[in-house]
Structure formats: structure tokens, C-alpha cells
Design a protein around this motif. Structure first.
Motif, PDB file in Angstrom:
ATOM      1  N   PHE A   9       0.833  -1.203   0.000  1.00  0.00           N
ATOM      2  CA  PHE A   9       0.000   0.000   0.000  1.00  0.00           C
ATOM      3  C   PHE A   9       0.865   1.250   0.000  1.00  0.00           C
ATOM      4  CE2 PHE A   9      -1.629   3.437   2.658  1.00  0.00           C
ATOM      5  CZ  PHE A   9      -2.671   3.877   1.844  1.00  0.00           C
ATOM      6  N   ALA A  10       1.859   1.279   0.867  1.00  0.00           N
ATOM      7  CA  ALA A  10       2.720   2.457   0.969  1.00  0.00           C
ATOM      8  C   ALA A  10       3.489   2.675  -0.332  1.00  0.00           C
ATOM      9  CB  ALA A  10       3.685   2.307   2.145  1.00  0.00           C
ATOM     10  N   GLY A  11       3.935   1.611  -0.968  1.00  0.00           N
ATOM     11  CA  GLY A  11       4.667   1.744  -2.226  1.00  0.00           C
ATOM     12  C   GLY A  11       3.799   2.264  -3.357  1.00  0.00           C
ATOM     13  N   VAL A  12       2.586   1.732  -3.473  1.00  0.00           N
ATOM     14  CA  VAL A  12       1.673   2.201  -4.519  1.00  0.00           C
ATOM     15  C   VAL A  12       1.294   3.656  -4.271  1.00  0.00           C
ATOM     16  CG1 VAL A  12      -0.645   1.895  -5.486  1.00  0.00           C
ATOM     17  CG2 VAL A  12       0.803  -0.090  -5.088  1.00  0.00           C
ATOM     18  N   ALA A  13       1.014   4.004  -3.015  1.00  0.00           N
ATOM     19  CA  ALA A  13       0.671   5.388  -2.685  1.00  0.00           C
ATOM     20  C   ALA A  13       1.840   6.326  -2.974  1.00  0.00           C
ATOM     21  CB  ALA A  13       0.251   5.483  -1.222  1.00  0.00           C
ATOM     22  N   ALA A  14       3.073   5.891  -2.700  1.00  0.00           N
ATOM     23  CA  ALA A  14       4.248   6.725  -2.985  1.00  0.00           C
ATOM     24  C   ALA A  14       4.406   6.940  -4.489  1.00  0.00           C
ATOM     25  CB  ALA A  14       5.501   6.088  -2.393  1.00  0.00           C
ATOM     26  N   ILE A  15       4.163   5.913  -5.272  1.00  0.00           N
ATOM     27  CA  ILE A  15       4.251   6.050  -6.727  1.00  0.00           C
ATOM     28  C   ILE A  15       3.200   7.042  -7.224  1.00  0.00           C
ATOM     29  CG2 ILE A  15       3.880   4.833  -8.910  1.00  0.00           C
ATOM     30  CD1 ILE A  15       5.172   2.372  -7.561  1.00  0.00           C
ATOM     31  N   LEU A  16       1.972   6.902  -6.742  1.00  0.00           N
ATOM     32  CA  LEU A  16       0.909   7.816  -7.159  1.00  0.00           C
ATOM     33  C   LEU A  16       1.187   9.255  -6.737  1.00  0.00           C
ATOM     34  CD1 LEU A  16      -2.239   5.615  -6.532  1.00  0.00           C
ATOM     35  CD2 LEU A  16      -1.179   6.197  -8.711  1.00  0.00           C
ATOM     36  N   LEU A  17       1.672   9.441  -5.514  1.00  0.00           N
ATOM     37  CA  LEU A  17       2.006  10.796  -5.062  1.00  0.00           C
ATOM     38  C   LEU A  17       3.172  11.378  -5.854  1.00  0.00           C
ATOM     39  CD1 LEU A  17       1.570  10.515  -1.220  1.00  0.00           C
ATOM     40  CD2 LEU A  17       0.257  11.940  -2.772  1.00  0.00           C
ATOM     41  N   GLY A  18       4.120  10.539  -6.221  1.00  0.00           N
ATOM     42  CA  GLY A  18       5.223  11.007  -7.058  1.00  0.00           C
ATOM     43  C   GLY A  18       4.725  11.479  -8.416  1.00  0.00           C
TER      44      GLY A  18
END
Length: 171
Positions: free
Chosen positions: A89-98
Motif C-alpha cells: 500500500f505504501a509503495g503504490v501510494a508513494a508512486i501515485l504521489l510522485g
């Protein structure tokens, strides 16, 4: 100093070994890169850079957007460290925020924050705990020194009769 108390060298060695064990149990580098990705995204829109006496401002339409994205990336990096079970979850959210930071926060913190968030998020998604990693099969079995293990069983050639299907060959 008493004979029973450990010296500074032993304490440092113990601390390094403890940190190494802690680091191996979680996506450490993914969290670190995600944390670092939030720094330029927050800093660049709120900085006042100058060239000699010429001051310029890299402000976004919404300076709070870059602040929110940077803080969320910081929190997601800490989440990867302290709750490794929620790393996907944290990785996908970081990609989207990036990706969102390209539009909202000065081209993703002048591309630096964007790239760090993307790489950190990707590493967070792909990290697997040691107990869940697949073990190498007999084809990849290696002895000491990386040479093929002579005790490892050889894989049977395709179509060979191994006695399990009553002598029939499947073609």
C-alpha cells in the motif's frame, strides 16, 4: 571503568549488528528513498533562492499541495520502516504521489523528488520478507564457492519415463 562493563567499541558493534538485523527485516532502502523524495518536493516551492541580488520564487498555484505531498511521502517512508506488512500500500501510494507531484509541486521537486518517490515506491512494492522468498530449486542448487553441487539431483529429460505414469510416455 569496570571489567564487566562493555567498552565503547563493543557497544558500537552491538548497535551496528542490531541495526543491521532491524534493516534486513523491512524495506529499509525503499523507505529511505521515499522519505528523501518528500524533501525536495516540500523545500523547493517554499525556498527563496537567489542569484546575487536577483531573488526568484518557484511557487506553485497551491503551495500547500506540495507541502501535503511531501509530508505524505515522508509518512509513507516511515510506514515502510515501522509497518513492513503494509509495504505494498505504501509503495503504490508513494508512486501515485510522485506522479501527482509532477503537476502540483514544480515538476516533482525539479524531477529529483519525483524520481526518488517512484524508485522508493517501486522498491517498497517489490520487497519480499526473507521467509516468503522462494528457495532455489534443484536446478539452481550450488555447492560452496558457487559451483554446481554434485549431490544435487539432475533434472529428468523431457519425455523420459520416471515410473510415475505406468510406463506411458506423454507426447
Amino acid at each position: 571503568m569496570s571489567a564487566e562493563s562493555p567498552g565503547a567499541r563493543e557497544r558500537i558493534s552491538h548497535w551496528r549488528q542490531s541495526f543491521r538485523l532491524w534493516r534486513w527485516q523491512r524495506p529499509f532502502w525503499a523507505g529511505l528513498l521515499t522519505l528523501l523524495g518528500g524533501v525536495p518536493i516540500i523545500y523547493i516551492p517554499h525556498a527563496n533562492p537567489s542569484l546575487d541580488q536577483l531573488y526568484f520564487r518557484l511557487a506553485t498555484t497551491s503551495g500547500s499541495g506540495s507541502l501535503i505531498i511531501g509530508v505524505l511521502l515522508f509518512v509513507l517512508g516511515l510506514t515502510m520502516w515501522f509497518q513492513p506488512h503494509s509495504r505494498v500500500f505504501a509503495g503504490v501510494a508513494a508512486i501515485l504521489l510522485g506522479l501527482v507531484s509532477i503537476v502540483v509541486a514544480n515538476v516533482g521537486g525539479l524531477v529529483v523528488g519525483f524520481l526518488l518517490a517512484l524508485v522508493g515506491g517501486g522498491m517498497g512494492v517489490s520487497w519480499v520478507p526473507a521467509k516468503d522468498r522462494p528457495s532455489p530449486g534443484p536446478k539452481h542448487a550450488a555447492g560452496p564457492g558457487g559451483e554446481p553441487d554434485p549431490a544435487a539431483p539432475e533434472p529428468a529429460p523431457a519425455g523420459a519415463d520416471d515410473g510415475r505414469n505406468g510406463g506411458r510416455r506423454d507426447t
